[in-house]
Scaffold this motif. Structure first.
Motif, PDB file in Angstrom:
ATOM      1  N   UNK A 142      28.891  19.094  68.000  1.00 22.58           N
ATOM      2  CA  UNK A 142      27.755  19.968  67.691  1.00 22.58           C
ATOM      3  C   UNK A 142      27.935  20.646  66.330  1.00 22.58           C
ATOM      4  N   UNK A 143      26.840  20.760  65.590  1.00 26.73           N
ATOM      5  CA  UNK A 143      26.911  21.343  64.238  1.00 26.73           C
ATOM      6  C   UNK A 143      27.298  22.823  64.276  1.00 26.73           C
ATOM      7  N   UNK A 144      27.213  23.455  65.475  1.00 28.89           N
ATOM      8  CA  UNK A 144      27.689  24.842  65.612  1.00 28.89           C
ATOM      9  C   UNK A 144      29.197  24.931  65.461  1.00 28.89           C
ATOM     10  N   UNK A 159      35.432  19.526  75.332  1.00 28.73           N
ATOM     11  CA  UNK A 159      36.434  20.595  75.409  1.00 28.73           C
ATOM     12  C   UNK A 159      36.545  21.358  74.092  1.00 28.73           C
ATOM     13  N   UNK A 160      36.379  20.657  72.983  1.00 29.22           N
ATOM     14  CA  UNK A 160      36.429  21.356  71.695  1.00 29.22           C
ATOM     15  C   UNK A 160      35.235  22.298  71.545  1.00 29.22           C
ATOM     16  N   UNK A 165      33.028  27.727  71.520  1.00 33.25           N
ATOM     17  CA  UNK A 165      32.094  28.697  72.101  1.00 33.25           C
ATOM     18  C   UNK A 165      32.839  29.959  72.574  1.00 33.25           C
ATOM     19  N   UNK A 166      33.969  29.733  73.236  1.00 33.12           N
ATOM     20  CA  UNK A 166      34.771  30.873  73.720  1.00 33.12           C
ATOM     21  C   UNK A 166      35.292  31.701  72.540  1.00 33.12           C
ATOM     22  N   UNK A 171      34.735  36.587  69.031  1.00 33.13           N
ATOM     23  CA  UNK A 171      34.576  37.076  67.660  1.00 33.13           C
ATOM     24  C   UNK A 171      35.238  36.229  66.579  1.00 33.13           C
ATOM     25  N   UNK A 172      35.541  34.972  66.885  1.00 34.06           N
ATOM     26  CA  UNK A 172      36.231  34.115  65.902  1.00 34.06           C
ATOM     27  C   UNK A 172      35.433  32.840  65.620  1.00 34.06           C
ATOM     28  N   UNK A 173      35.660  32.286  64.428  1.00 31.01           N
ATOM     29  CA  UNK A 173      34.988  31.050  64.042  1.00 31.01           C
ATOM     30  C   UNK A 173      36.002  29.923  63.918  1.00 31.01           C
ATOM     31  N   UNK A 174      35.902  28.947  64.807  1.00 28.89           N
ATOM     32  CA  UNK A 174      36.766  27.764  64.732  1.00 28.89           C
ATOM     33  C   UNK A 174      35.859  26.569  64.440  1.00 28.89           C
ATOM     34  N   UNK A 175      36.107  25.894  63.318  1.00 31.30           N
ATOM     35  CA  UNK A 175      35.219  24.813  62.896  1.00 31.30           C
ATOM     36  C   UNK A 175      36.027  23.537  62.632  1.00 31.30           C
TER      37      UNK A 175
END
Ligand SMILES: [Zn+2]
Length: 301
Positions: A142-144, A159-160, A165-166, A171-175
């Motif tokens: 997903x592009x999110x 799972x990723x 999402x979690x 409050x964190x951004x994992x891309x």
């Protein structure tokens, strides 16, 4: 009358003696084969399946074959040589590292990795994937949660995204900034590095084609969408991953201090999907996937 009675007892006595003697003779004959069996093997311990020479070597390895079910008799001499070179290493680690192949230089004795299309597929500097191997079920992330065009195998993709999402809720951004890479892509990358720095140097930071874990479709390189992925260790997102990645089945694949086992420099951004059970075990026992694989998966699945 008296004489006749005596004579009738004698044949009975002779028959009894013959039967008794026969039984004793039979018993002795039964025992004989086991006592003079196999002079070539150890005469002192007839219950061991190993030769006297093998028994001595096994003794030097604390008879690890009795305790470790991944002990491989084919590697007996390699175990001894590696133990001699690494006298402070625990026997369990000697056996584990030789089984991985670490007693020999990287990219020697390589073989095709078994368990293609399984989440416990191992890829390292001794196990490769075929040039035409494309994992089943690749799906776009997903592009999110990723740069555009990023793909993972279905289960790892789900799972990723759950992890991403979690993290966002916390409050964190994992891309995901890199994920599945084809054999050809890695081949181009590696050849470019070789042209630039030579084989020896290129091998220290780039996998050869077929040996890149990215070809499994089970790997993501992540950043926080703010600073370069190579600085991921400095981010709060890295701390979050340290605590939570295993809950979603991901492990830090090339940890600090384990370079001599994984064959790769520390990469704070490279995460591998192995499923929650394996990831949790590895997280709790502070071992690498290479070690886990030879102890619990190789020759057992
Ligand atoms: Zn990577």
């Amino acid at each position: 009358m008296k004489k006749k009675k005596k004579k009738t007892w004698i044949p009975f006595l002779v028959i009894l003696l013959l039967i008794g003697g026969g039984i004793i003779f039979w018993i002795l004959n039964q025992k004989q084969p086991t006592t003079n069996n196999d002079d070539t093997k150890q005469p002192n311990d007839s219950s061991s399946p190993y030769s006297k020479e093998e028994q001595e070597k096994l003794g030097q390895l604390d008879n690890a074959q009795e305790k470790l079910d991944y002990f491989n008799m084919d590697y007996l001499d390699r175990y001894l040589a590696y133990q001699e070179q690494n006298p402070t290493l625990a026997i369990e680690d000697v056996i584990t590292r030789v089984n991985i192949g670490l007693d020999q230089p990287y990219y020697t004795n390589t073989k095709e990795s078994p368990y293609l299309n399984q989440i416990y597929l191992l890829s390292n500097k001794y196990l490769f994937m075929p040039s035409d191997y494309v994992p089943d079920g690749l799906e776009a992330i997903s592009s999110d949660c990723a740069r555009s065009g990023m793909q993972l195998v279905s289960e790892a993709r789900q799972q990723f995204e759950a992890l991403c999402k979690q993290a966002k809720e916390d409050g964190y951004t994992i891309r995901a900034m890199s994920s599945y890479r084809s054999y050809d892509y890695q081949d181009n990358l590696y050849q470019r590095y070789v042209a630039q720095d030579g084989v020896e140097e290129a091998d220290t930071y780039s996998a050869r084609p077929g040996f890149s874990e990215h070809q499994t479709g089970l790997v993501v390189d992540v950043d926080n969408n703010k600073i370069d992925y190579t600085d991921f260790e400095q981010t709060d997102e890295f701390e979050w991953m340290q605590d939570h990645a295993h809950e979603f089945g991901f492990i830090l694949r090339y940890p600090k201090g384990k370079e001599d086992i994984t064959g790769y420099t520390y990469e704070a951004w490279h995460y591998r999907y192995v499923g929650e059970d394996i990831a949790t075990y590895i997280h709790e026992h502070d071992i690498t996937f290479d070690e886990y694989y030879v102890r619990f998966i190789e020759n057992k699945k």
